[in-house]
Design a protein around this motif. Structure first.
Motif, PDB file in Angstrom:
ATOM      1  N   ILE A   7       0.818  -1.207   0.000  1.00  0.00           N
ATOM      2  CA  ILE A   7       0.000   0.000   0.000  1.00  0.00           C
ATOM      3  C   ILE A   7       0.858   1.266   0.000  1.00  0.00           C
ATOM      4  O   ILE A   7       0.522   2.262  -0.647  1.00  0.00           O
ATOM      5  N   HIS A   8       1.987   1.225   0.715  1.00  0.00           N
ATOM      6  CA  HIS A   8       2.829   2.419   0.797  1.00  0.00           C
ATOM      7  C   HIS A   8       3.426   2.773  -0.561  1.00  0.00           C
ATOM      8  O   HIS A   8       3.591   3.936  -0.898  1.00  0.00           O
ATOM      9  N   ILE A  11       0.403   4.568  -2.442  1.00  0.00           N
ATOM     10  CA  ILE A  11       0.007   5.868  -1.881  1.00  0.00           C
ATOM     11  C   ILE A  11       1.106   6.905  -2.014  1.00  0.00           C
ATOM     12  O   ILE A  11       0.861   8.077  -2.267  1.00  0.00           O
ATOM     13  N   ASP A  47      -8.075  -0.568  -3.024  1.00  0.00           N
ATOM     14  CA  ASP A  47      -7.905  -0.019  -1.675  1.00  0.00           C
ATOM     15  C   ASP A  47      -7.149   1.300  -1.740  1.00  0.00           C
ATOM     16  O   ASP A  47      -7.547   2.298  -1.133  1.00  0.00           O
ATOM     17  N   MET A  51      -8.235   5.073  -0.748  1.00  0.00           N
ATOM     18  CA  MET A  51      -7.536   5.834   0.285  1.00  0.00           C
ATOM     19  C   MET A  51      -7.155   7.217  -0.215  1.00  0.00           C
ATOM     20  O   MET A  51      -6.841   8.090   0.577  1.00  0.00           O
TER      21      MET A  51
ATOM     22  N   GLN B 163       3.652   5.940   8.418  1.00  0.00           N
ATOM     23  CA  GLN B 163       3.348   4.548   8.015  1.00  0.00           C
ATOM     24  C   GLN B 163       2.181   3.980   8.792  1.00  0.00           C
ATOM     25  O   GLN B 163       1.319   3.299   8.234  1.00  0.00           O
ATOM     26  N   VAL B 166      -1.137   5.283   7.462  1.00  0.00           N
ATOM     27  CA  VAL B 166      -1.522   4.612   6.213  1.00  0.00           C
ATOM     28  C   VAL B 166      -1.980   3.182   6.485  1.00  0.00           C
ATOM     29  O   VAL B 166      -2.994   2.728   5.955  1.00  0.00           O
ATOM     30  N   ASN B 167      -1.255   2.480   7.343  1.00  0.00           N
ATOM     31  CA  ASN B 167      -1.635   1.103   7.667  1.00  0.00           C
ATOM     32  C   ASN B 167      -3.010   1.034   8.317  1.00  0.00           C
ATOM     33  O   ASN B 167      -3.821   0.171   7.999  1.00  0.00           O
ATOM     34  N   VAL B 169      -5.543   3.068   8.003  1.00  0.00           N
ATOM     35  CA  VAL B 169      -6.624   3.291   7.041  1.00  0.00           C
ATOM     36  C   VAL B 169      -6.771   2.097   6.119  1.00  0.00           C
ATOM     37  O   VAL B 169      -7.882   1.669   5.816  1.00  0.00           O
ATOM     38  N   HIS B 170      -5.639   1.555   5.707  1.00  0.00           N
ATOM     39  CA  HIS B 170      -5.698   0.409   4.796  1.00  0.00           C
ATOM     40  C   HIS B 170      -6.445  -0.748   5.455  1.00  0.00           C
ATOM     41  O   HIS B 170      -7.333  -1.356   4.846  1.00  0.00           O
TER      42      HIS B 170
END
Lengths: 334, 187
Positions: A7-8, A11, A47, A51, B163, B166-167, B169-170
């Motif tokens: 995910i990082h 984003i 996802d 976000m 981080q 973000v985690n 929300v994910h």
């Protein structure tokens, strides 16, 4: 580009953001290609997209009226702070310097001082869902229970009888009074005269209830009589017998609210608990079965919220409690 | 994701020149969202109002020391949160700010979302799914999606690293997807 992404990676990648927002044709192409080549990461893609875009929400329903009112009260708070300090001190300094100069003006100074010293009322208060601790000028402290007001004049310290007016319920820890000074608390129906102590004064009921934890107090029923209360005793005036009734060893119960709980000890009758509920939550009770009124509770319950309290009480008493149309309906649990 | 940074940051520069009307503009523009946030944190409109007053009083009194502000919205949201924590601590007489932070609870109601259909059953499902998120996840979602703060700013407001934000929300989105309600939101 078939490395597994997290995910990082998505984003934090500006080109990905551009793809989501459709703001750059190169990036749109790049990520469309990636999407096709990596079907197993489609959920991750979705996802990440969510976000960045978020989902639709409604604006808070706050009226212009509320906003404007808030600004008005803000400006009055702002104005309260500065002018006050700057007007009082120069005035005093000015008066003092004039008095030092001429005798005639000295007389005028005394006259002005008297004129300026109509005592002001100081009020401490709490509202529905709050308890607050306050300090008095002599070092005593009071904890105010919900919906309570305490008032006194600003020349309180100089008076021989230092009077506090109480509407509601408060727990007092009174500092030792200097020789010749008496500390009194007045509710509508009762005066408590204090000789250096810790006590709870419940003025929310028709007849006030005073509970003495430490020291000595004198209860004064205006025009009727007096009673000295000893440590560990709780008292209230009985209108029918025209005497003070005394209860022993219940001080923990009367003070418990200051620790966010009610402490029933070995046994506290339901009638007392219902009265307490009424004066605290403004909720009258109705029982569906007279037998309920004969019950007792023991132990402790937390009063951090009415829901928590009613659940605990229901369990302790073996009843069901429901709020219907501003009344607390109590029935036997099955 | 360029934010429109210019307008209120420029108005703040006027405030630095003691322009009270500019200050009023900023106050009235951010009041609704700040009040909304403060009320969700403190659960009491009086406390929310106090938090806002405290924040703006401080802002006005110390404006020269504070100087330029890069993002007014970020500054205000962070201040409000801190004011709320202090007020909650004072009122509940909890011994430490840490305790207040752990007990903090932020709610999001289905009524605040635009849904593809708004019958009662849908609302109940969404309500349940939102309750299954942690309060921290809800707060981050609230700050990000309802107030458009970015993940870096949210990290600073909540005092956690980027981080983690973000985690959180994910994971929240994955939970919402799993409970099949993500498709009910309109984006």
């Amino acid at each position: 580009m078939s490395k597994k992404k997290n995910i990082h990676d998505l984003i934090g990648d500006q080109s990905f953001v551009n793809w989501v927002m459709m703001s750059n044709p190169n990036d749109i192409k790049k990520w469309n290609t990636w999407k096709e080549a990596n079907p197993d990461q489609s959920e991750l893609l979705e996802d990440a997209r969510m976000m960045i875009t978020g989902f639709s929400h409604k604006e808070p329903q706050i009226t212009d009226n509320q906003t404007n009112k808030s600004w008005e009260s803000f400006t009055s708070k702002l104005n309260q702070d500065t002018p006050k300090k700057s007007t009082i001190i120069p005035l005093r300094r000015k008066l003092l310097s004039i008095a030092a100069a001429l005798v005639i003006l000295l007389v005028a100074f005394v006259g002005i001082q008297k004129f300026n010293s109509t005592p002001e009322l100081i009020v401490f208060e709490t509202f529905e869902n709050e308890t607050k601790t306050f300090q008095l000028p002599d070092g005593s402290s009071i904890i105010l229970n919900t919906n309570t007001k305490v008032a006194f004049y600003n020349n309180w310290l100089e008076q021989d009888i230092r009077i506090l007016k109480l509407e509601g319920e408060a727990y007092f820890e009174v500092a030792k009074q200097p020789k010749g000074k008496i500390f009194q608390v007045h509710s509508n129906d009762l005066t408590v005269e204090v000789i250096g102590t810790a006590f709870n004064f419940n003025g929310k009921r028709k007849e006030s209830v005073v509970s003495l934890m430490e020291g000595k107090v004198n209860l004064i029923k205006p025009d009727i009589g007096e009673k000295i209360l000893k440590e560990g005793q709780t008292a209230w005036f009985n209108k029918t017998t025209k005497q003070f009734e005394i209860q022993s060893d219940k001080t923990a119960y009367w003070k418990a609210w200051t620790l966010q709980k009610w402490a029933f000890g070995e046994s506290t009758p339901v009638t007392e608990i219902l009265e307490r509920i009424e004066e605290t939550y403004n909720l009258k009770s109705q029982v569906t079965n007279e037998e309920i009124l004969k019950k007792n509770a023991s132990g402790e319950v937390s009063i951090e919220s009415p829901e928590v309290l009613f659940e605990a009480l229901s369990y302790l008493l073996g009843v069901e409690m429901k709020i219907e149309k501003d009344k607390l309906i109590i029935s036997i649990a099955d | 994701m360029g934010k429109n940074l210019e307008a209120y940051e420029l108005i703040w520069q006027k405030v630095l020149q003691n322009d009270m009307q500019a200050f009023e503009k900023i106050y009235k523009h951010y009041y609704p969202s700040l009040f909304n946030y403060a009320e969700k944190l403190t659960k009491e409109s009086n406390m929310a109002e106090d938090a806002i007053h405290d924040t703006f009083l401080y802002l006005w009194k110390h404006r020269s020391q504070i100087g330029e502000i890069r993002s007014i919205q970020f500054y205000l949201f962070r201040s409000i949160r801190n004011s709320c924590l202090k007020l909650i601590q004072r009122k509940s007489k909890l011994s430490s700010l840490e305790e207040v932070k752990t007990r903090l609870e932020l709610t999001i109601l289905p009524e605040e979302l635009y849904l593809k259909d708004s019958n009662l059953e849908t609302k109940k499902l969404i309500q349940k799914a939102l309750l299954e998120l942690s309060s921290r996840q809800r707060e981050i979602i609230f700050l990000k999606f309802f107030n458009n703060l970015d993940y870096n700013e949210i990290g600073e407001i909540l005092d956690i690293n980027y981080q983690s934000v973000v985690n959180h929300v994910h994971r929240a989105i994955q939970k919402l997807r799993k409970s099949k309600i993500l498709q009910l939101f309109r984006h």
